[in-house]
Design an enzyme around this catalytic site. Structure first.
Site, short mmCIF file in Angstrom:
data_model
loop_
_atom_site.label_atom_id
_atom_site.label_comp_id
_atom_site.label_asym_id
_atom_site.label_seq_id
_atom_site.Cartn_x
_atom_site.Cartn_y
_atom_site.Cartn_z
N PRO A 12 -29.67 -29.95 -7.24
CA PRO A 12 -29.49 -30.25 -8.65
C PRO A 12 -30.44 -30.62 -9.69
CG PRO A 12 -29.72 -32.08 -6.95
CD PRO A 12 -29.65 -30.81 -6.05
N ASP A 35 -32.71 -19.21 -13.16
CA ASP A 35 -31.57 -19.75 -14.38
C ASP A 35 -32.16 -20.76 -15.04
OD1 ASP A 35 -29.74 -17.67 -13.78
OD2 ASP A 35 -28.43 -19.24 -12.44
N LYS A 55 -32.55 -17.56 -20.25
CA LYS A 55 -32.84 -17.53 -21.91
C LYS A 55 -33.95 -16.79 -22.16
CE LYS A 55 -31.53 -21.42 -24.46
NZ LYS A 55 -31.82 -22.55 -24.95
N ASP A 88 -25.59 -25.13 -5.68
CA ASP A 88 -25.41 -24.02 -4.57
C ASP A 88 -25.11 -22.79 -5.28
OD1 ASP A 88 -24.33 -23.82 -1.53
OD2 ASP A 88 -23.13 -22.83 -2.95
N THR A 116 -25.29 -28.99 -3.81
CA THR A 116 -24.46 -28.85 -5.27
C THR A 116 -24.58 -30.17 -6.10
OG1 THR A 116 -22.46 -28.35 -6.47
CG2 THR A 116 -22.17 -29.46 -4.23
N MET A 168 -19.34 -27.90 -16.16
CA MET A 168 -19.36 -27.30 -17.41
C MET A 168 -18.10 -27.61 -18.33
SD MET A 168 -20.00 -23.32 -16.05
CE MET A 168 -18.70 -23.40 -14.78
N1 SAH Z 1 -24.10 -23.93 -8.73
C1 SAH Z 1 -24.26 -25.12 -9.62
C2 SAH Z 1 -23.25 -25.40 -10.64
C3 SAH Z 1 -23.60 -24.28 -11.69
S1 SAH Z 1 -22.45 -24.62 -12.93
C4 SAH Z 1 -24.11 -26.51 -8.48
O1 SAH Z 1 -23.75 -26.31 -7.52
O2 SAH Z 1 -24.57 -27.65 -9.11
C5 SAH Z 1 -23.36 -25.39 -14.37
C6 SAH Z 1 -22.79 -26.69 -14.49
O3 SAH Z 1 -23.25 -27.36 -13.27
C7 SAH Z 1 -23.61 -27.48 -15.77
O4 SAH Z 1 -22.75 -27.27 -16.90
C8 SAH Z 1 -23.09 -29.03 -15.28
O5 SAH Z 1 -21.74 -29.27 -15.32
C9 SAH Z 1 -23.45 -28.89 -13.80
N2 SAH Z 1 -24.77 -29.36 -13.32
C10 SAH Z 1 -25.64 -28.67 -12.92
N3 SAH Z 1 -26.66 -29.37 -12.52
C11 SAH Z 1 -26.32 -30.30 -13.13
C12 SAH Z 1 -27.15 -31.72 -13.16
N4 SAH Z 1 -28.27 -31.88 -12.55
N5 SAH Z 1 -26.87 -32.65 -13.69
C13 SAH Z 1 -25.32 -32.82 -14.14
N6 SAH Z 1 -24.66 -31.71 -14.19
C14 SAH Z 1 -25.29 -30.61 -13.46
#
Ligand code: SAH
Length: 485
Positions: A12, A35, A55, A88, A116, A168
């Site tokens: 995360p 990413d 980006k 993840d 995740t 998201m």
């Molecule tokens: N694969 C990632 C999710 C990717 S989608 C996972 O498993 O965590 C991207 C979304 O994940 C963001 O828009 C947000 O909603 C969430 N996200 C990812 N990292 C985050 C974080 N550190 N804090 C809060 N939301 C997060």
């Protein structure tokens, strides 16, 4: 040779929330395609080529098709490719699509799971995703459903007993709460929004289903964030831990395994590294004199000397007739670790009579500056500054455990970064480093103990005493100067 693609979960955000396999894969990689949400603290120690597909400079995202093509191209060049994704790879990370594309292209690949944000992000704010009394299931839902053309089944979602986690979803927060209430969820259902979970800038708020949008707007929270709906949210006040250095983003010199890094992270700080200089071996001639006094200016100077000694077919016995002086205690220690006892510490004025038979080994530029030594100088290596692409405005302080570390950061910074640095609290672990920082024009220099165990508490005390202060006055610098003397 055919390459290999690893779709790796980066966790995360906190760079220590990485699996053991992910860490190894990153160390083995030739190229890392990453990413937008990837914490740069994770990338800094890597030697692999780094490609940002989150980006581009002109702020256009690289399309998924281009990313797929890029992965195949790099793999076909025989490279070990890491596709690094937040959390993840398979949780709303398009890991599945990329796997399909690689499979169809005949490229070998694997998925290295990550932690995740949908689970760990909640824990970071004191919310257990399940709990025997409050939730016996959880549902991870994309709030960005419109992009895929699918409509969510709100009737079904609203009637789930378990915890709902929307990813998201920040742009759709109003719509999400509205739909849940319309489909029968009580307005008083607890909701939390957690932004930048496990990062230094993590923020979290809690409210009810019908008030959360207002609270989020009041506090200015935005993406990336998790929206959590369910009774488990009520545990937040009880379980959210605040560590003494939580929310502090600190910079320190890179070290592979660092006790200081561990101590600071354990106290809740988010620690990132700046790069150390690159040391290049120099070809040097052997001293053309009878054995006399050898002055070792640093552990690195000796490392390069020793390498040359061994390459020439000699070993430490070559030094048996030399008197060995170390320039500082660090060098005494480093020599001892190699089984060599220094004969003493080098004092510049003591050598007047034996200067003809004295040799000093060190770094090329350092030796040039050492004008008070009149014997033979041998540069065993040259230090090259490494650029420091660091956004210094994102930090609360820098820690300098040694003087060379100060040079490494300053020499690698652009002029505008130096200006920013001058305003940043610099925690120095010794009086010499303190003087060096002041000479270099740094304005907020704070002397902290040189014992690693005591550094976090000293930094905490500083932030407590200076909460909210933007700039420390000259009086403070002078006060610290007098404390240090
Ligand atoms: N694969 C990632 C999710 C990717 S989608 C996972 O498993 O965590 C991207 C979304 O994940 C963001 O828009 C947000 O909603 C969430 N996200 C990812 N990292 C985050 C974080 N550190 N804090 C809060 N939301 C997060």
């Amino acid at each position: 040779m055919s390459g290999f693609v690893s779709l790796v979960g980066a966790g995360p955000g906190n760079p220590e929330l990485l699996t053991v396999l992910a860490k190894r894969r990153l160390a083995e990689a030739d190229v890392v395609v990453y990413d937008r949400l990837i914490n740069s603290a994770l990338l800094m120690p890597l030697t692999a080529e780094l490609i940002n597909v989150g980006k581009q400079p002109e702020h256009h995202r690289v399309s998924q098709y281009q990313i797929n093509q890029l992965l195949v191209k790099l793999a076909r060049q025989g490279k070990r490719v890491i596709r690094l994704k937040s959390g993840d790879p398979d949780v709303f990370g398009r890991g599945g699509e990329e796997s399909q594309f690689l499979h169809a292209a005949g490229v070998d690949f694997e998925v290295v799971p990550g932690i995740t944000s949908a689970i760990a992000g909640l824990a970071a704010a004191g919310i257990p995703i399940t709990h025997r009394e409050f939730a016996s299931s959880f549902h991870v839902i994309t709030g960005h459903h419109k992009a895929g053309g699918h409509q969510l089944n709100w009737e079904n979602i609203a009637h789930q007993e378990g915890t709902l986690v929307f990813l998201m979803g920040m742009k759709e927060l109003g719509e999400i709460t509205h739909q849940l209430i319309n489909h029968g969820r009580p307005k008083t259902t607890p909701v939390a929004v957690i932004q930048w979970a496990t990062h230094w800038k993590q923020r979290a708020v809690r409210a009810d289903l019908d008030t959360i949008e207002t609270v989020v707007n009041q506090h200015g929270l935005g993406a990336p964030a998790l929206i959590v709906v369910g009774k488990v949210v009520s545990l937040m006040p009880e379980l959210a831990l605040t560590k003494p250095l939580a929310g502090r983003h600190l910079l320190m010199p890179f070290k592979e395994s660092s006790k200081l890094f561990a101590n600071l992270q354990d106290q809740g700080a988010a620690v990132a590294f700046f790069k150390r200089r690159q040391n290049l071996a120099l070809d040097f001639d052997w001293p053309q004199i009878q054995p006399g006094t050898l002055i070792v200016t640093s552990p690195t100077a000796f490392t390069f000397f020793e390498r040359r000694l061994l390459a020439a077919g000699y070993d430490h016995r070559w030094l048996s007739d030399w008197r060995l002086l170390a320039a500082n205690q660090l060098t005494v220690k480093a020599l001892k670790a190699r089984g060599i006892s220094a004969d003493g510490l080098y004092e510049p004025n003591q050598l007047a009579r034996s200067v003809a038979s004295s040799v000093m080994i060190g770094e090329a530029a350092d030796l040039k500056r050492t004008t008070d030594f009149k014997g033979q100088k041998i540069a065993t290596y040259r230090a090259v500054a490494v650029p420091q692409p660091i956004e210094l405005s994102q930090f609360h302080g820098v820690i300098f455990p040694s003087s060379p570390a100060v040079d490494d950061l300053l020499n690698g910074c652009q002029p505008e970064q130096i200006t920013q640095l001058a305003d940043l609290p610099c925690f120095v672990m010794g009086r010499r480093i303190f003087e060096k920082c002041l000479t270099a024009g740094l304005q907020r220099v704070i002397l902290v103990p040189s014992q690693i165990d005591k550094v976090p508490a000293a930094i905490e005390a500083y932030f407590k005493a200076n909460a909210g202060s933007v700039r420390v006055s000259c009086e403070e610098i002078n006060r610290e100067r007098s404390i240090s003397n």
